[in-house]
Structures are given as C-alpha cells and as structure tokens.
Design a protein around this motif. Structure first.
Motif, PDB file in Angstrom:
ATOM      1  N   GLN A 124       0.831  -1.205   0.000  1.00 38.71           N
ATOM      2  CA  GLN A 124       0.000   0.000   0.000  1.00 38.71           C
ATOM      3  C   GLN A 124       0.867   1.257   0.000  1.00 38.71           C
ATOM      4  O   GLN A 124       0.620   2.202  -0.754  1.00 38.71           O
ATOM      5  CB  GLN A 124      -0.928  -0.006   1.214  1.00 38.71           C
ATOM      6  N   SER A 169       3.824  -4.779  10.812  1.00 41.05           N
ATOM      7  CA  SER A 169       2.532  -5.465  10.861  1.00 41.05           C
ATOM      8  C   SER A 169       1.699  -5.063   9.663  1.00 41.05           C
ATOM      9  O   SER A 169       1.766  -3.922   9.194  1.00 41.05           O
ATOM     10  CB  SER A 169       1.790  -5.123  12.159  1.00 41.05           C
ATOM     11  N   GLY A 170       0.899  -6.006   9.181  1.00 41.68           N
ATOM     12  CA  GLY A 170       0.040  -5.728   8.044  1.00 41.68           C
ATOM     13  C   GLY A 170      -1.025  -6.792   7.907  1.00 41.68           C
ATOM     14  O   GLY A 170      -1.052  -7.782   8.657  1.00 41.68           O
ATOM     15  N   ALA A 171      -1.912  -6.561   6.956  1.00 43.89           N
ATOM     16  CA  ALA A 171      -3.027  -7.480   6.739  1.00 43.89           C
ATOM     17  C   ALA A 171      -2.639  -8.572   5.760  1.00 43.89           C
ATOM     18  O   ALA A 171      -1.880  -8.352   4.821  1.00 43.89           O
ATOM     19  CB  ALA A 171      -4.235  -6.714   6.211  1.00 43.89           C
ATOM     20  N   LEU A 172      -3.181  -9.765   5.987  1.00 43.17           N
ATOM     21  CA  LEU A 172      -3.009 -10.893   5.069  1.00 43.17           C
ATOM     22  C   LEU A 172      -4.267 -11.738   5.160  1.00 43.17           C
ATOM     23  O   LEU A 172      -4.552 -12.348   6.209  1.00 43.17           O
ATOM     24  CB  LEU A 172      -1.782 -11.728   5.431  1.00 43.17           C
ATOM     25  N   ASN A 173      -5.022 -11.759   4.040  1.00 38.51           N
ATOM     26  CA  ASN A 173      -6.263 -12.540   4.010  1.00 38.51           C
ATOM     27  C   ASN A 173      -7.168 -12.182   5.193  1.00 38.51           C
ATOM     28  O   ASN A 173      -7.642 -13.053   5.937  1.00 38.51           O
ATOM     29  CB  ASN A 173      -5.966 -14.045   4.008  1.00 38.51           C
ATOM     30  N   GLN A 174      -7.366 -10.924   5.390  1.00 44.91           N
ATOM     31  CA  GLN A 174      -8.279 -10.382   6.399  1.00 44.91           C
ATOM     32  C   GLN A 174      -7.834 -10.689   7.832  1.00 44.91           C
ATOM     33  O   GLN A 174      -8.655 -10.702   8.751  1.00 44.91           O
ATOM     34  CB  GLN A 174      -9.705 -10.920   6.179  1.00 44.91           C
ATOM     35  N   GLN A 175      -6.554 -10.916   8.029  1.00 44.71           N
ATOM     36  CA  GLN A 175      -6.018 -11.071   9.376  1.00 44.71           C
ATOM     37  C   GLN A 175      -4.696 -10.316   9.493  1.00 44.71           C
ATOM     38  O   GLN A 175      -4.019 -10.090   8.499  1.00 44.71           O
ATOM     39  CB  GLN A 175      -5.808 -12.558   9.717  1.00 44.71           C
ATOM     40  N   GLN A 176      -4.349  -9.946  10.694  1.00 49.43           N
ATOM     41  CA  GLN A 176      -3.122  -9.232  10.947  1.00 49.43           C
ATOM     42  C   GLN A 176      -1.979 -10.218  11.199  1.00 49.43           C
ATOM     43  O   GLN A 176      -2.147 -11.189  11.951  1.00 49.43           O
ATOM     44  CB  GLN A 176      -3.270  -8.305  12.155  1.00 49.43           C
ATOM     45  N   TYR A 179       5.200  -9.123   9.292  1.00 50.59           N
ATOM     46  CA  TYR A 179       6.028  -9.382   8.114  1.00 50.59           C
ATOM     47  C   TYR A 179       7.495  -9.154   8.461  1.00 50.59           C
ATOM     48  O   TYR A 179       7.834  -8.311   9.300  1.00 50.59           O
ATOM     49  CB  TYR A 179       5.643  -8.457   6.967  1.00 50.59           C
ATOM     50  N   TYR A 189       6.131 -13.991   6.571  1.00 49.93           N
ATOM     51  CA  TYR A 189       5.125 -13.512   7.509  1.00 49.93           C
ATOM     52  C   TYR A 189       5.002 -14.531   8.628  1.00 49.93           C
ATOM     53  O   TYR A 189       5.302 -15.718   8.475  1.00 49.93           O
ATOM     54  CB  TYR A 189       3.778 -13.269   6.831  1.00 49.93           C
ATOM     55  N   SER A 191       2.234 -15.415  12.026  1.00 52.63           N
ATOM     56  CA  SER A 191       1.001 -15.071  12.737  1.00 52.63           C
ATOM     57  C   SER A 191       1.347 -14.347  14.040  1.00 52.63           C
ATOM     58  O   SER A 191       2.450 -14.494  14.578  1.00 52.63           O
ATOM     59  CB  SER A 191       0.179 -16.335  13.026  1.00 52.63           C
TER      60      SER A 191
END
Length: 248
Positions: A124, A169-176, A179, A189, A191
């Motif tokens: 982004q 930190s960032g979003a991946l498939n609607q979860q934080q 990275y 990445y 969890s």
C-alpha cells in the motif's frame, strides 16, 4: 577816451567769462557722456560674459547629453542582445523539456513495473508513492526539475530496501500478521501468536509454509528487526528458489 577803454575792457572780461563758462559746460557734458558710455560698455561686457558662460554651460550639457545617448544606445543594444539570447535559451529549454519530460515518465513507468514484479512488501505504501508521482508528473505548476528529483527520490527509497531488513505489521487474508523483509531477497510472515509462518515464493506467487525450526528463526529475526529486543545475529532462514533457475 578813458571811458571807452574801460567799457571795452569790461566787455572783454564779460565775453571771456562767458566763453569760459561755455567750455566748462561742454567739459561737464563730455564727462557725463563718457561716464554713460563707460556704464553702457560695462553692461555690454557683463552681458557678453553672462552669454559666454551660458553658452559654455549649454555646450557642456550638450556633451553630457551626447554621452548619455551613446551610453543609452549601448545599453539598448546590449539588452536587445540579451533578449535575443534569452529567447534562444527559452527555446532550447522548451526543447529540452520536451525531451526530458517523456524520459521522466519512462523512469516512473519502469519503477511501476519493477514494484509490480518485486516482493509484495509494503504494497500500500509503495503504491501510494507511485500514484502520487503519476499525479505529480501531470501537474503544470510543478517544475521539471522537481518532478525529476522526486522520481529519483523514489528510486533511492527502492534501492535502500535492498540493503536493509525490516519488520512490520500488516493485513493478510483479512487477518493481521507480522512481516519480515530480508533486503529484497526474501519476504516472510508470521502469525501474531507466533505459531505459523511462511515464505513468499515469487515464481509461484504464493506463500510456502515454514517448519518449526524456520519458524523459530523467523521469530528471532522479527525481534531483531522490528522490536529490537535482541542484538543482530546470524539468521538461518530458508530462502526462496532462484526465479532464473525455475525458468530454465
């Protein structure tokens, strides 16, 4: 007889006095005329000197005016020459801008292609930078030099990514998730609970899950790069397969 002589002498004396009076009057008139003539001569001399001085002053003014006109003519000629040179410079500058502006657009296009094919980190942020630059290049109120500077600045930022490590930190498939970027060699990445992690495979455009040992190494790498909880250490992280080798 004696009486006649006396009368003759008396008459002679009277005539002599009369003639003497006439001569005195004539001398007085001559003196007055001479005095008036001298005054007139003095006045004429004063007028002549005044006229000579005025003439000299006018001559000096004429000389100064001639010098000023010559100086003004030289300045006008120089300004005309500078104006001609400035017009030529502006034409050359416009021609240079006509050549340079497409080059700047080409630089931005190459950067856009590079980011699109690069590891998908800070997507982004990097895309917003490219969008802002594209809008900047279309603005008429921004100089070509400023456009060129900002495009080069974006190149510099992209180059620095290849020389640094980073955790964010960032979003991946609607979860934080967290990275971790290793230069621009590898992107990982993990969890938020630290239980699962993966490595980005550019050739397959997908994530490859890591085993427990690699997951522990990734936790240490994130702590070093992002939280700065540990000193830098040798990281034993798996790396993606070379894309050139897979193409062969």
């Amino acid at each position: 007889m004696l009486m006649r002589c006396l009368i003759f002498i008396f008459v002679s004396l009277l005539l002599g006095q009369a003639q003497a009076g006439v001569k005195v009057d004539e001398q007085l008139r001559l003196q007055e005329l001479n005095s008036a003539s001298q005054q007139r001569i003095d006045q004429l001399e004063q007028q002549r000197q005044a006229a000579a001085e005025q003439s000299q002053a006018l001559l000096q003014q004429a000389q100064l005016l001639e010098q000023y006109n010559q100086h003004l003519s030289a300045m006008t000629a120089q300004q005309n020459q500078q104006s001609t040179q400035l017009e030529q410079d502006l034409q050359e500058l416009q021609y240079s801008q006509q050549l340079a502006l497409p080059m700047v657009h080409q630089l931005l296009s190459q950067l856009q292609n590079f980011v699109a094919s690069d590891l998908p980190f800070l997507s982004q942020e990097r895309q917003q930078r490219l969008t802002r630059l594209a809008s900047l290049l279309d603005r008429a109120d921004v100089s070509l030099a400023e456009k060129y500077r900002q495009v080069l600045e974006a190149y510099q930022i992209e180059m620095e990514y290849g020389e640094t490590i980073e955790a964010y930190s960032g979003a991946l498939n609607q979860q934080q998730v967290n990275y971790f970027r290793l230069g621009r060699t590898a992107l990982y990445y993990q969890s938020l609970n630290g239980q699962s992690s993966a490595l980005w495979q550019a050739d397959q455009q997908t994530w490859l899950a890591l085993d427990d040992a690699a997951n522990r190494e990734l936790s240490q790498a994130i702590a070093i790069a992002w939280q700065e909880q540990q000193a830098p250490a040798l990281l034993l992280l798996p790396l993606p397969a070379a894309k050139e080798a897979s193409d062969e």
